[in-house]
Design a protein around this motif. Structure first.
Motif, short mmCIF file in Angstrom:
data_model
loop_
_atom_site.label_atom_id
_atom_site.label_comp_id
_atom_site.label_asym_id
_atom_site.label_seq_id
_atom_site.Cartn_x
_atom_site.Cartn_y
_atom_site.Cartn_z
N PRO A 82 -83.41 68.31 -50.23
CA PRO A 82 -83.89 69.37 -49.32
C PRO A 82 -85.35 69.20 -48.93
CG PRO A 82 -83.71 70.19 -51.58
CD PRO A 82 -83.18 68.79 -51.60
N ARG A 83 -86.07 68.34 -49.65
CA ARG A 83 -87.48 68.11 -49.31
C ARG A 83 -87.65 67.14 -48.14
NH1 ARG A 83 -91.39 69.57 -52.55
NH2 ARG A 83 -92.66 67.79 -51.99
N LEU A 84 -86.52 66.53 -47.72
CA LEU A 84 -86.61 65.52 -46.66
C LEU A 84 -85.84 65.94 -45.43
CD1 LEU A 84 -85.82 62.44 -48.92
CD2 LEU A 84 -88.08 63.13 -48.10
N GLY A 85 -86.33 65.53 -44.26
CA GLY A 85 -85.59 65.81 -43.02
C GLY A 85 -85.65 64.58 -42.12
N TYR A 86 -84.65 64.39 -41.31
CA TYR A 86 -84.64 63.24 -40.40
C TYR A 86 -85.72 63.45 -39.34
CZ TYR A 86 -83.01 59.99 -36.85
OH TYR A 86 -82.94 58.98 -35.91
N GLY A 87 -86.59 62.47 -39.18
CA GLY A 87 -87.72 62.63 -38.26
C GLY A 87 -87.62 61.78 -37.01
N GLY A 88 -86.51 61.07 -36.85
CA GLY A 88 -86.32 60.31 -35.61
C GLY A 88 -86.32 58.81 -35.80
N LEU A 89 -85.87 58.13 -34.75
CA LEU A 89 -85.76 56.67 -34.76
C LEU A 89 -86.67 56.09 -33.68
CD1 LEU A 89 -84.33 53.94 -35.47
CD2 LEU A 89 -82.55 54.59 -33.84
N VAL A 90 -87.58 55.24 -34.12
CA VAL A 90 -88.46 54.55 -33.17
C VAL A 90 -88.01 53.10 -33.11
CG1 VAL A 90 -90.84 53.83 -32.68
CG2 VAL A 90 -90.39 56.06 -33.75
N GLU A 91 -87.61 52.65 -31.95
CA GLU A 91 -87.16 51.27 -31.79
C GLU A 91 -88.29 50.45 -31.18
OE1 GLU A 91 -83.48 50.28 -33.29
OE2 GLU A 91 -84.48 48.97 -31.86
N VAL A 92 -88.63 49.35 -31.84
CA VAL A 92 -89.64 48.45 -31.29
C VAL A 92 -88.90 47.28 -30.65
CG1 VAL A 92 -91.71 47.10 -31.79
CG2 VAL A 92 -91.17 49.10 -33.20
N VAL A 93 -89.19 47.05 -29.38
CA VAL A 93 -88.52 45.97 -28.64
C VAL A 93 -89.55 44.89 -28.32
CG1 VAL A 93 -87.45 45.40 -26.42
CG2 VAL A 93 -86.77 47.49 -27.62
N ASP A 94 -89.18 43.65 -28.59
CA ASP A 94 -90.06 42.52 -28.26
C ASP A 94 -89.82 42.19 -26.78
OD1 ASP A 94 -91.16 39.97 -27.86
OD2 ASP A 94 -90.74 39.36 -29.93
N ALA A 95 -90.78 42.60 -25.94
CA ALA A 95 -90.59 42.43 -24.48
C ALA A 95 -90.44 40.95 -24.12
CB ALA A 95 -91.77 43.05 -23.74
N ALA A 96 -91.11 40.08 -24.86
CA ALA A 96 -91.09 38.66 -24.52
C ALA A 96 -89.76 38.01 -24.90
CB ALA A 96 -92.25 37.94 -25.21
N GLU A 97 -89.08 38.57 -25.88
CA GLU A 97 -87.86 37.92 -26.40
C GLU A 97 -86.59 38.69 -26.06
OE1 GLU A 97 -87.50 35.08 -28.22
OE2 GLU A 97 -89.65 34.62 -28.20
N PHE A 98 -86.73 39.89 -25.48
CA PHE A 98 -85.57 40.79 -25.39
C PHE A 98 -84.40 40.16 -24.63
CE2 PHE A 98 -83.30 44.67 -23.77
CZ PHE A 98 -82.85 45.08 -24.99
N ASP A 99 -84.67 39.53 -23.50
CA ASP A 99 -83.56 38.96 -22.71
C ASP A 99 -82.80 37.92 -23.53
OD1 ASP A 99 -84.04 40.49 -20.43
OD2 ASP A 99 -85.58 39.10 -19.70
N ALA A 100 -83.56 37.03 -24.17
CA ALA A 100 -82.92 35.96 -24.95
C ALA A 100 -82.17 36.54 -26.15
CB ALA A 100 -83.97 34.95 -25.41
N THR A 101 -82.74 37.54 -26.79
CA THR A 101 -82.09 38.14 -27.96
C THR A 101 -80.78 38.81 -27.55
OG1 THR A 101 -84.25 38.54 -28.93
CG2 THR A 101 -82.42 39.72 -29.92
N ARG A 102 -80.80 39.49 -26.40
CA ARG A 102 -79.57 40.14 -25.92
C ARG A 102 -78.48 39.12 -25.60
NH1 ARG A 102 -79.63 43.22 -20.79
NH2 ARG A 102 -77.92 44.56 -21.47
N ARG A 103 -78.92 37.97 -25.08
CA ARG A 103 -77.91 36.95 -24.76
C ARG A 103 -77.23 36.47 -26.04
NH1 ARG A 103 -81.39 35.39 -20.63
NH2 ARG A 103 -82.54 33.94 -21.94
N ARG A 104 -78.03 36.29 -27.09
CA ARG A 104 -77.45 35.83 -28.36
C ARG A 104 -76.68 36.94 -29.06
NH1 ARG A 104 -82.38 33.96 -29.26
NH2 ARG A 104 -82.77 35.48 -30.90
N HIS A 105 -77.21 38.16 -28.95
CA HIS A 105 -76.62 39.28 -29.70
C HIS A 105 -76.42 40.48 -28.77
CE1 HIS A 105 -77.63 37.05 -33.27
NE2 HIS A 105 -78.91 37.11 -33.02
N PRO A 106 -75.36 40.45 -27.94
CA PRO A 106 -75.17 41.57 -27.00
C PRO A 106 -75.09 42.92 -27.71
CG PRO A 106 -73.56 39.81 -26.62
CD PRO A 106 -74.31 39.44 -27.85
#
Ligand SMILES: Nc1nc2c(ncn2[C@@H]2O[C@H](COP(=O)(O)OP(=O)(O)OP(=O)(O)O)[C@@H](O)[C@H]2O)c(=O)[nH]1
Length: 341
Positions: free
Chosen positions: A116-140
């Motif tokens: 009860p002392r803890l609560g979900y505070g959200g999800l922050v996603e960090v995206v590598d702008a330089a690699e995102f296209d290539a990463t998506r191609r490998r891992h849709p």
């Protein structure tokens, strides 16, 4: 007075996206918030914990295995309970997930927490702008990781042309269902965006809405997570590493290597400093700093990739141990080309 639950914020993102950089930025600029940290690394040597250690009192680390399925809710609860124990005075807890963890599994773990002392505070996603296209191609499937994000940092914006920045922001924003996308460099974001009580409360309200019922009901097969296709190799050596030999290794990395990180102890004369190494895809960078007082001068590296010949990686790195010829004045030259202080 009843104490509000401590919000637990998850920082996720693919290998090398900039999660530790963000965490270090937050720790250096806490704006009055007392931050507890959980770091979860993929390799056995917890390099991320080494990187944030010394900056906070309240760090617990969980190396070797992704949090998204390595521990059940009670295991995570135990870790968090240590940080949130009465009297700890922590305002917010940040979990840095491994770069191969499925953020949905992490969110699910937190929503299932019984503390009860803890609560979900959200999800922050960090995206590598330089690699995102290539990463998506490998891992849709990486698209799905953005679905439950509350805030997306489009990081490494300094490595991407302006026209691409706009395209990527739209793409990532669409995948995140219209959640805010902030272009960042080295994770430098206004900490209030993460820690502000109003923002956290809003995220908690959203978490209670339908989409999260959907998340809890979604089947989760660990065998389909990204980390099942990746291996890691840990390498440590007390004897110095030969700079020319290591540069040859880095110039021609074994097949499948995507990420390397750790610290290197070079034996070259006059180079008694610590060199922190990062590679992400083709990117290569050393950072030079002093060894801490009492810190042992030794090399510790983690190599992460898909389809790695682990024995070969280990053998090739072991072959890099050695001291340069004292007459070879320029042995560090190639390392220094990739070094930032
Ligand atoms: N040019 C540039 N480099 C960055 C940026 N953010 C991080 N880096 C570099 O990228 C490398 C990886 O950054 P980290 O913060 O360690 O990434 P990470 O997501 O924690 O990595 P893993 O935990 O291994 O998944 C380091 O060399 C960082 O200095 C950025 O915005 N621009």
């Amino acid at each position: 007075m009843v104490r509000q639950p401590i919000p637990v914020i998850i920082v996720a993102g693919f290998l090398g996206a900039g999660k530790t950089s963000l965490l270090n930025h937050l720790l250096r600029n806490p704006q009055g918030a007392r931050i507890g940290v959980v770091v979860n690394d993929f390799g056995k040597i917890n390099i991320d914990a080494l990187s944030v250690a010394g900056q906070v009192d309240s760090t617990v680390s969980l190396g070797n295995g992704c949090l998204c399925c390595a521990v059940d809710a009670s295991g995570l609860d135990d870790l968090l309970a240590r940080l949130a124990r009465p009297g700890s005075d922590i305002d917010v807890i940040v979990i840095e997930s491994s770069g191969l963890a499925d953020p949905r599994g992490m969110v699910r773990l937190l929503l299932n927490s019984t503390n009860p002392r803890l609560g979900y505070g959200g999800l922050v996603e960090v995206v590598d702008a330089a690699e995102f296209d290539a990463t998506r191609r490998r891992h849709p499937e990486i698209d799905q990781h953005l679905r439950f994000a509350d805030l997306v940092l489009l990081n490494k914006i300094d490595r991407v042309a302006e026209s691409d920045q706009r395209r990527l922001a739209e793409l990532v924003g669409g995948l995140a269902g219209g959640k805010p996308v902030l272009p960042t460099s080295h994770g430098r974001v206004d900490p209030a965006l993460l820690f502000d009580r109003g923002a956290v409360r809003e995220r908690q309200d959203v978490a209670r809405q339908l989409s999260f019922d959907e998340l809890l009901a979604e089947p989760d097969d660990c065998h389909e997570h990204l980390h099942t296709g990746y291996q890691s190799v840990e390498f440590a050596a007390d004897d110095p590493v030969h700079p020319r030999a290591l540069m040859r290794f880095l110039d021609d990395r074994p097949d499948g290597v995507y990420r390397m990180k750790g610290q290197v102890h070079f034996g070259a004369p006059g180079q008694g400093q610590k060199f922190t190494l990062h590679t992400v895809g083709d990117f290569l960078r050393f950072q030079r700093s002093r060894w801490g007082r009492g810190e042992q001068r030794r090399t510790q590296l983690v190599v992460i990739g898909s389809g790695l010949d682990q024995d070969r990686v280990r053998r090739d790195l072991a072959a890099c141990v050695g001291e340069p010829d004292p007459a070879d004045e320029h042995s560090m030259l190639d390392v220094l080309k990739y070094t930032r202080t």
